[in-house]
Design a protein around this motif. Structure first.
Motif, PDB file in Angstrom:
ATOM      1  N   ILE A 226       0.825   7.440   9.309  1.00 41.94           N
ATOM      2  CA  ILE A 226       1.593   6.608   8.769  1.00 41.94           C
ATOM      3  C   ILE A 226       3.141   7.310   9.046  1.00 41.94           C
TER       4      ILE A 226
ATOM      5  N   PRO B  35       4.792  11.018  -0.502  1.00 40.23           N
ATOM      6  CA  PRO B  35       5.007  10.494   0.728  1.00 40.23           C
ATOM      7  C   PRO B  35       6.215   9.780   1.012  1.00 40.23           C
ATOM      8  N   PRO B  36       5.576   9.759   2.026  1.00 39.14           N
ATOM      9  CA  PRO B  36       6.847   8.926   3.099  1.00 39.14           C
ATOM     10  C   PRO B  36       7.355   8.017   2.211  1.00 39.14           C
TER      11      PRO B  36
ATOM     12  N   GLU C  68       8.385   5.068   3.370  1.00 38.82           N
ATOM     13  CA  GLU C  68       7.645   3.447   3.906  1.00 38.82           C
ATOM     14  C   GLU C  68       6.223   3.304   2.902  1.00 38.82           C
ATOM     15  N   ALA C  69       5.350   4.261   2.369  1.00 40.06           N
ATOM     16  CA  ALA C  69       3.963   4.714   1.901  1.00 40.06           C
ATOM     17  C   ALA C  69       4.346   4.695   0.482  1.00 40.06           C
ATOM     18  N   ARG C  70       5.464   4.836   0.171  1.00 38.25           N
ATOM     19  CA  ARG C  70       5.317   5.014  -1.656  1.00 38.25           C
ATOM     20  C   ARG C  70       4.678   3.527  -2.419  1.00 38.25           C
TER      21      ARG C  70
ATOM     22  N   SER D 178      -1.021  12.693   1.726  1.00 37.81           N
ATOM     23  CA  SER D 178       0.122  11.060   1.912  1.00 37.81           C
ATOM     24  C   SER D 178       0.422  10.478   3.180  1.00 37.81           C
ATOM     25  N   PHE D 179       0.385  11.411   4.040  1.00 36.64           N
ATOM     26  CA  PHE D 179       0.449  11.051   5.446  1.00 36.64           C
ATOM     27  C   PHE D 179      -0.008  10.004   6.558  1.00 36.64           C
TER      28      PHE D 179
END
Lengths: 130, 20, 130
Positions: A9, B12-13, B15-17, C53-54
């Motif tokens: 992502i 997490p990046p 945008e994904a938090r 997490s990615f």
């Protein structure tokens, strides 16, 4: 066993040899999920077009592989207009006769129009007389 | 290479938090 | 035929479906060198550790797959000190008794120490009594 498939992502740059870098959108198969949050993955084979200017030969990274320049110039004609973006590029209208001096592999050829010389996209050029 | 890195993975990046 | 092998010298994000994204250091086989400067390449299979997490599942990107939280808390002890970097993380010394509330797959677990709650790296925790 069937491995689960995931998608990246975000871009991930590796920080240690055992890690794997990913580009957003990359598809991977998950081999092992470690509860530390590190997952051992295998990148799905992917193919596609990439700019040659982003690549270097693996074995001889510094060996120039571009063909030699031809200062006499080879007659070409522009089949599409292009307006220069960088200062070392040339703006030309469609249908202009120019001379190609250096056919660089990255697709940005050195061309000459009268006394102006600069880079021009090779995909907008066609050999004269064709 | 079956040993994961010895440092914690990144958070997490953004945008994904997920909201905690 | 033996394909030439090249390495990406920078990240490249794809801008159209027929392109391929690359991360710096990716190794590719060159299938076709088009004189436009676009080369058709095949990514060499690579494997390695990546942060969970990615990643998002390819088929059900929004379905949460984390285990349920356990608000009663499970007793753990810190085996390595960690100082909070982000404001939602908890700083703990080595050997502290804490309670784990939520074991998230990305390796950042929600822990509680008295009335302080926050994220802490799971790799620095060990189940109590072991």
């Amino acid at each position: 066993i069937i491995l689960q498939t995931y998608r990246a992502i975000a871009n991930y740059e590796k920080h240690s040899p055992s890690e794997m870098a990913m580009a957003t959108g990359d598809v991977v198969d998950v081999v092992e999920k470690n509860e530390s949050g590190w997952w051992f993955c295998q990148m799905k084979t992917k193919r596609g077009w990439v700019p040659a200017s982003f690549l270097e030969p693996l074995d001889s990274p510094d060996e120039p592989e571009d063909p030699e320049p031809n200062y006499a110039g080879e007659p070409y004609v522009t089949i599409k207009a292009y307006t220069a973006v960088e200062e070392d590029e040339v703006s030309l209208a469609q249908g202009e006769a120019i001379e190609v001096i250096h056919k660089l592999l990255d697709g940005w050829w050195v061309v000459r129009k009268e006394d102006v010389t600069g880079y021009f996209p090779s995909m907008f050029l066609q050999k004269s007389g064709q | 290479i079956k040993q994961p890195p010895s440092n914690p993975p990144p958070r997490p990046p953004v945008e994904a938090r997920k909201k905690p």
